[in-house]
Motif scaffolding. Structure first.
Motif, PDB file in Angstrom:
ATOM      1  N   ALA A  24       0.861  -1.182   0.000  1.00 30.91           N
ATOM      2  CA  ALA A  24       0.000   0.000   0.000  1.00 30.91           C
ATOM      3  C   ALA A  24       0.897   1.232   0.000  1.00 30.91           C
ATOM      4  CB  ALA A  24      -0.903  -0.010   1.224  1.00 30.91           C
ATOM      5  N   ILE A  25       0.939   1.959  -1.124  1.00 28.06           N
ATOM      6  CA  ILE A  25       1.882   3.063  -1.294  1.00 28.06           C
ATOM      7  C   ILE A  25       1.124   4.352  -1.593  1.00 28.06           C
ATOM      8  CG2 ILE A  25       3.885   3.909  -2.558  1.00 28.06           C
ATOM      9  CD1 ILE A  25       4.377   1.326  -0.921  1.00 28.06           C
ATOM     10  N   SER A  26       1.259   5.343  -0.709  1.00 29.77           N
ATOM     11  CA  SER A  26       0.590   6.629  -0.903  1.00 29.77           C
ATOM     12  C   SER A  26       1.469   7.617  -1.661  1.00 29.77           C
ATOM     13  CB  SER A  26       0.231   7.236   0.459  1.00 29.77           C
ATOM     14  OG  SER A  26       1.414   7.567   1.172  1.00 29.77           O
ATOM     15  N   GLY A  27       2.800   7.461  -1.556  1.00 31.66           N
ATOM     16  CA  GLY A  27       3.734   8.421  -2.119  1.00 31.66           C
ATOM     17  C   GLY A  27       4.419   9.246  -1.052  1.00 31.66           C
ATOM     18  N   GLY A  28       3.923   9.151   0.213  1.00 33.10           N
ATOM     19  CA  GLY A  28       4.586   9.834   1.316  1.00 33.10           C
ATOM     20  C   GLY A  28       5.891   9.143   1.674  1.00 33.10           C
ATOM     21  N   ILE A  29       6.644   9.746   2.586  1.00 35.92           N
ATOM     22  CA  ILE A  29       7.976   9.237   2.886  1.00 35.92           C
ATOM     23  C   ILE A  29       7.950   7.815   3.442  1.00 35.92           C
ATOM     24  CG2 ILE A  29       7.972  10.330   5.168  1.00 35.92           C
ATOM     25  CD1 ILE A  29      11.033  10.679   4.818  1.00 35.92           C
ATOM     26  N   ASP A  30       7.008   7.487   4.320  1.00 36.08           N
ATOM     27  CA  ASP A  30       6.989   6.163   4.947  1.00 36.08           C
ATOM     28  C   ASP A  30       6.765   5.060   3.912  1.00 36.08           C
ATOM     29  OD1 ASP A  30       7.181   7.607   7.305  1.00 36.08           O
ATOM     30  OD2 ASP A  30       5.020   7.564   7.679  1.00 36.08           O
ATOM     31  N   SER A  31       5.717   5.216   3.112  1.00 41.85           N
ATOM     32  CA  SER A  31       5.402   4.162   2.151  1.00 41.85           C
ATOM     33  C   SER A  31       6.413   4.126   0.999  1.00 41.85           C
ATOM     34  CB  SER A  31       3.981   4.329   1.608  1.00 41.85           C
ATOM     35  OG  SER A  31       3.849   5.523   0.867  1.00 41.85           O
ATOM     36  N   THR A  32       6.970   5.291   0.642  1.00 41.08           N
ATOM     37  CA  THR A  32       7.974   5.305  -0.423  1.00 41.08           C
ATOM     38  C   THR A  32       9.237   4.568   0.014  1.00 41.08           C
ATOM     39  OG1 THR A  32       7.123   7.402  -1.290  1.00 41.08           O
ATOM     40  CG2 THR A  32       9.341   6.769  -1.946  1.00 41.08           C
ATOM     41  N   VAL A  33       9.655   4.758   1.255  1.00 38.70           N
ATOM     42  CA  VAL A  33      10.793   4.000   1.779  1.00 38.70           C
ATOM     43  C   VAL A  33      10.469   2.513   1.826  1.00 38.70           C
ATOM     44  CG1 VAL A  33      12.157   3.570   3.874  1.00 38.70           C
ATOM     45  CG2 VAL A  33      11.848   5.901   3.028  1.00 38.70           C
ATOM     46  N   LEU A  34       9.255   2.173   2.246  1.00 36.64           N
ATOM     47  CA  LEU A  34       8.835   0.764   2.228  1.00 36.64           C
ATOM     48  C   LEU A  34       8.979   0.177   0.830  1.00 36.64           C
ATOM     49  CD1 LEU A  34       7.310  -1.632   3.765  1.00 36.64           C
ATOM     50  CD2 LEU A  34       5.225  -0.681   2.740  1.00 36.64           C
ATOM     51  N   LEU A  35       8.552   0.939  -0.177  1.00 40.99           N
ATOM     52  CA  LEU A  35       8.634   0.472  -1.564  1.00 40.99           C
ATOM     53  C   LEU A  35      10.090   0.280  -1.988  1.00 40.99           C
ATOM     54  CD1 LEU A  35       7.482  -0.195  -4.328  1.00 40.99           C
ATOM     55  CD2 LEU A  35       7.183   2.265  -4.739  1.00 40.99           C
ATOM     56  N   HIS A  36      10.936   1.242  -1.690  1.00 38.20           N
ATOM     57  CA  HIS A  36      12.357   1.125  -2.050  1.00 38.20           C
ATOM     58  C   HIS A  36      13.002  -0.078  -1.357  1.00 38.20           C
ATOM     59  CE1 HIS A  36      13.573   4.770  -4.401  1.00 38.20           C
ATOM     60  NE2 HIS A  36      12.378   5.169  -3.995  1.00 38.20           N
TER      61      HIS A  36
END
Length: 437
Positions: A24-36
Motif C-alpha cells: 500500500a503506497i501513498s507516495g509519502g515518505i513512509d510508504s515510499t521508503v517501504l517500496l524502495h
C-alpha cells in the motif's frame, strides 16, 4: 536499515518467501521508503495506490509520482480513484474513517481477485506510539495499549520496529524522493496534534523515549498473552456454548477474584458498553437484561445468558400434510406414514389425522396456554411446564407450539399432547418431526 529489515523479516515473517506481496503506497515518505526497501529485497511485489480525491491536483500528483516510479522499475501498479467526501457524507462517517473503509475494502478485493497473499503497510514505531496515546486518552483496556499489531490476518506491518527518524535518515542517505501530504502539517486531526505538540515534548524529556516505549510495548504484549491464557483457561470452566448461546455459571464466576475483568474479556467483542450494568447483573434479579447493538445478556437464575438479538419474525405459521416449514432452529416436516416407529425422540411425534384440524398452526406461547402432556395425568399450563423444565427466558422465546385450532398438539421438540396420539383404530398416521439445522 535494509539489513535490519531483512533480519526482521527472516525472524518474524519467514513465511513471506515465495509469496505475492501487495504494497500500500501513498507516495509519502513512509510508504515510499517501504517500496524502495522491498524493491531491493528478493520478494515479488506489486503496488496499490488510492487516490481519495481530497486534495485536488496534489492527490493527482501523488498518483503520478507512484505510477512513474513503478513504470521505471517495472513494478505492477494498481490504482483506484474514490469520491471520499460523497462516501463519507452518505454513510455519516468522518473523512478519516471513510478513507480507511474505502482503501481496506479495495485492498481485500485485490487480494481475493488478483491472488496476492499479503498486504504490506508502512506503519512504524511512531505510528504505534500515536495510536497508544490516542487510545489512552479515550480510555481503553490492555488490548488498546499494545500498539499496532505486526500482523492482522493478511495485513503485515514490517516497519513497526523502525522510528520515523530512521526512515527519514534512510530516505536522505539514499537520495529517495517522496511526496509531502500538506494535510500532515495541519493540527485538525487528533493524531497530528499528538505528533506535533505532545510527542516532541516526551522525546525532549527523555532522548531514549522511543526505545523505552518499545520496551513497554513488549512488556504489555507479554502481559496480554498471560491475560489471554488465564481468560481462556477460566472460560473452559465457567462458560458453556450451545446453539450460538453462551451460558456463564454465576457461582463459579464469583469464586474468582476480580471476576469483572474476566467478564469484560469474554464480552467485549459483542459490542457492549454499559459495563457497570453488566457487572450488576451478577447480583440482579432473574430476568434483568443488558443490550448491545446486536446482542443481549440476560440474568436467568444461576446463569448469565448471552444470545443474539432476534429480528422480528412471523409468530404465526401454517403447515399441512406433505409440507415443511422453516424455523430458527430447524425445519418442521409433516407427512403420512403407515406405522408408528416411536424411539423416544422428542423431536418426532405421531398423531391421528382424524383428530386434527388442518392446516395446523405454529405459534409462540401466550399466557393461559395449556396442554395435556403425554405420559402425565391431567393438564398443565405451558408457563408451569416451562418452569418445571427450567426454561430460561430465551428458551421460552425460542419455543414454538404446534396447534390444531386452539388446542396444542406439541411443544415443538419437547413434549407432545396425549389427546392427539394414535390408537389401534387410527386410519391415517401423520408423522411430524423437527429436523435441526
Amino acid at each position: 536499515m535494509l539489513q535490519r529489515l531483512q533480519k526482521h523479516l527472516d525472524n518474524d515473517y519467514p513465511f513471506l518467501k515465495g509469496k505475492k506481496l501487495l504494497l500500500a503506497i501513498s507516495g509519502g515518505i513512509d510508504s515510499t521508503v517501504l517500496l524502495h526497501l522491498f524493491h531491493a529485497l528478493p520478494y515479488e511485489i506489486a503496488v496499490a495506490h488510492c487516490n481519495f480525491s481530497l486534495r485536488g491536483d496534489e492527490s493527482d500528483g501523488d498518483e503520478r509520482f507512484v505510477s512513474e516510479f513503478c513504470t521505471e522499475q517495472n513494478i505492477r501498479f494498481l490504482t483506484i480513484r474514490f469520491n471520499t467526501q460523497e462516501y463519507a457524507t452518505s454513510r455519516k462517517l468522518s473523512i478519516q474513517l471513510a478513507a480507511r473503509e474505502l482503501r481496506y475494502n479495495w485492498f481485500q478485493r485485490l487480494i481475493d481477485e488478483e491472488g496476492y497473499d499479503y498486504l504490506l503497510t508502512a506503519h512504524h514505531l511512531d505510528d504505534a506510539l500515536e495510536t497508544f496515546l490516542i487510545n489512552l486518552t479515550r480510555g481503553t483496556g490492555l488490548d488498546g495499549l499494545t500498539g499496532i499489531p505486526g500482523q492482522n490476518g493478511q495485513t503485515l506491518r514490517p516497519l513497526l520496529p523502525f522510528s520515523r527518524v530512521e526512515i527519514e535518515n534512510y530516505a536522505r542517505d539514499n537520495a529517495i524522493n517522496w511526496r509531502e501530504d500538506s494535510s500532515n502539517a495541519s493540527d485538525k486531526y487528533v493524531r497530528n496534534r499528538l505528533r506535533h505538540q505532545v510527542v516532541p515534548v516526551l522525546k525532549e524529556l527523555n532522548p531514549n523515549f522511543l526505545q523505552g516505549f518499545q520496551d513497554t510495548l513488549h512488556h504489555l504484549q507479554q502481559a496480554e498473552t498471560l491475560t489471554k491464557d488465564a481468560v481462556d483457561s477460566l472460560y473452559k470452566k465457567v462458560v458453556t456454548e450451545k446453539d450460538g448461546q453462551l451460558s456463564i455459571a454465576i457461582e463459579k464466576l464469583k469464586l474468582v477474584p476480580n471476576y469483572k475483568a474476566y467478564l469484560y474479556q469474554w464480552l467485549k467483542s459483542y459490542g457492549f458498553t454499559a459495563w457497570d450494568d453488566i457487572y450488576n447483573l451478577v447480583e440482579a434479579q432473574s430476568g434483568k437484561q443488558v443490550f448491545s447493538g446486536h446482542y443481549r445478556l440476560l440474568k436467568d437464575r444461576d446463569f448469565l445468558l448471552l444470545s443474539k438479538q432476534k429480528t422480528i419474525t412471523d409468530q404465526y405459521l401454517e403447515i399441512t400434510e406433505n409440507q415443511e416449514v422453516a424455523l430458527e432452529q430447524g425445519r418442521i416436516k409433516m407427512y403420512p406414514v403407515t406405522n408408528v416407529t416411536d424411539n423416544g425422540d422428542s423431536r418426532i411425534i405421531f398423531v391421528d389425522k382424524d383428530k386434527l384440524k388442518l392446516p395446523l398452526i405454529l405459534r409462540k406461547w401466550k399466557e393461559g396456554d395449556y396442554f395435556y402432556p403425554s405420559g402425565m395425568a391431567g393438564r398443565k399450563k405451558i408457563s408451569k411446564y416451562f418452569k418445571d423444565e427450567k426454561f430460561s427466558l430465551i428458551d421460552k422465546e425460542n419455543c414454538w407450539l404446534l396447534c390444531s385450532g386452539d388446542e396444542i398438539i406439541w411443544v415443538v421438540g419437547k413434549r407432545a399432547d396425549r389427546r392427539f396420539t394414535t390408537e389401534e383404530t387410527t386410519n391415517t398416521i401423520i408423522k411430524i418431526e423437527l429436523q435441526l439445522w
